[in-house]
Motif scaffolding. Structure first.
Motif, short mmCIF file in Angstrom:
data_model
loop_
_atom_site.label_atom_id
_atom_site.label_comp_id
_atom_site.label_asym_id
_atom_site.label_seq_id
_atom_site.Cartn_x
_atom_site.Cartn_y
_atom_site.Cartn_z
N HIS A 49 -29.24 56.82 -7.48
CA HIS A 49 -30.52 56.62 -6.80
C HIS A 49 -30.82 57.78 -5.85
N ASP A 53 -33.16 54.96 -1.05
CA ASP A 53 -33.02 53.91 -2.05
C ASP A 53 -31.56 53.43 -2.10
N THR A 54 -31.30 52.41 -2.89
CA THR A 54 -29.94 51.99 -3.24
C THR A 54 -29.91 51.74 -4.75
N GLY A 55 -28.74 51.45 -5.27
CA GLY A 55 -28.62 51.17 -6.69
C GLY A 55 -28.98 49.75 -7.06
N THR A 57 -31.99 48.08 -6.00
CA THR A 57 -33.40 47.75 -5.89
C THR A 57 -33.94 47.35 -7.27
N TRP A 60 -34.11 49.57 -10.55
CA TRP A 60 -32.87 49.93 -11.23
C TRP A 60 -32.39 48.80 -12.14
N TYR A 79 -23.68 52.11 -11.77
CA TYR A 79 -24.57 52.66 -10.74
C TYR A 79 -23.77 52.86 -9.47
N ASN A 81 -23.98 52.98 -5.15
CA ASN A 81 -24.68 52.68 -3.91
C ASN A 81 -24.21 53.66 -2.85
N HIS A 120 -32.34 59.91 -10.00
CA HIS A 120 -33.73 59.90 -9.58
C HIS A 120 -33.87 60.60 -8.23
N VAL A 233 -38.49 55.59 -12.67
CA VAL A 233 -37.26 54.82 -12.93
C VAL A 233 -37.51 53.69 -13.90
#
Length: 247
Positions: A49, A53-55, A57, A60, A79, A81, A120, A233
């Motif tokens: 990410h 952002d985080t992985g 949201t 994703w 993913y 974080n 991203h 995304v």
């Protein structure tokens, strides 16, 4: 063992593993006789990410389902974080690159293969620093970036008070060091950018510059059309443009 040798070994192991999967492999037939959707390659995928952002949201989650739609088992889509709370992941890509490398090594060891990366926004800068300035190239096969400010973005001046915001400003010391004319040997690059990305100003700054683009055997820039920044995304048409490149 050299980086190139390690990646060659990992690819060979991954290919053998993919052939042993059987019904989960790409292009195989189901019990009803219909073919499964084509998965382009055997490597697992790591989703990275971007700024703030985080992985975890919602967009994703959508992206992870797309990978499953085209034949990736859930266990092959990973993913990272870089922070637990949205809005707090604003540190320098140099800092996050170390976490990306640790995750890449973990995923590579788990699957016994190289890893494909889809990143991203600022996550693409984290990933590039990892593979080009650290030791991450030995773990990576393909690197796809979505709306990554490879040349910076003037919108980053709105985040002037954060390390990440300062690093994404055009002409920053970070970008000058990163864009030194050479991408990582052995890694295939694809930079996807949108003509109406509201956070990349100007929008084509999300494409790889020269001479970087010509410095490796496989690198391309591809315009996705007209998507907003986060839409890159979760937009299925964007996914359909890049997932065949993960071969």
């Amino acid at each position: 063992m050299s980086q190139r040798t390690r990646r060659g070994v990992l690819r060979a192991v991954g290919a053998v593993g993919a052939s042993a999967i059987g019904a989960n492999a790409v292009g195989t037939a189901t019990a009803s006789g219909s073919a499964t959707v084509q998965r382009p390659g055997p490597e697992p995928v790591l989703l990275v990410h971007g700024f703030g952002d985080t992985g975890e949201t919602p967009w994703w989650d959508v992206a992870r389902h797309y990978f499953e739609d085209v034949g990736y088992p859930e266990s092959a889509v990973h993913y990272i974080n870089l922070g637990e709370v949205p809005g707090t992941t604003v540190d320098s890509p140099e800092v996050y690159a170390e976490a990306v490398q640790a995750k890449l090594e973990s995923v590579s060891d788990e699957h016994g293969s190289a890893v494909d990366v889809v990143a991203h926004s600022m996550g693409g800068l984290d990933s590039r620093w990892c593979v080009e300035k650290l030791d991450g190239a030995q773990y990576v096969d393909d690197l796809v970036t979505l709306g990554t400010p490879h040349r910076g973005t003037y919108a980053a001046y709105l985040a002037e008070l954060t390390p990440g915001g300062r690093d994404m400003q055009p002409g920053s010391e970070f970008l000058t060091d990163l864009n030194d004319g050479q991408l990582a040997e052995g890694v295939s690059y694809a930079a996807l950018w949108s003509s109406v990305d509201e956070l990349i100003d100007p929008s084509y700054y999300a494409s790889l510059p020269e001479p970087e683009l010509s410095s490796v055997e496989s690198a391309l820039n591809e315009n996705t059309g007209y998507q907003e920044h986060v839409q890159l995304v979760y937009d299925r048409s964007v996914f359909d443009q890049y997932y065949p490149l993960l071969d």
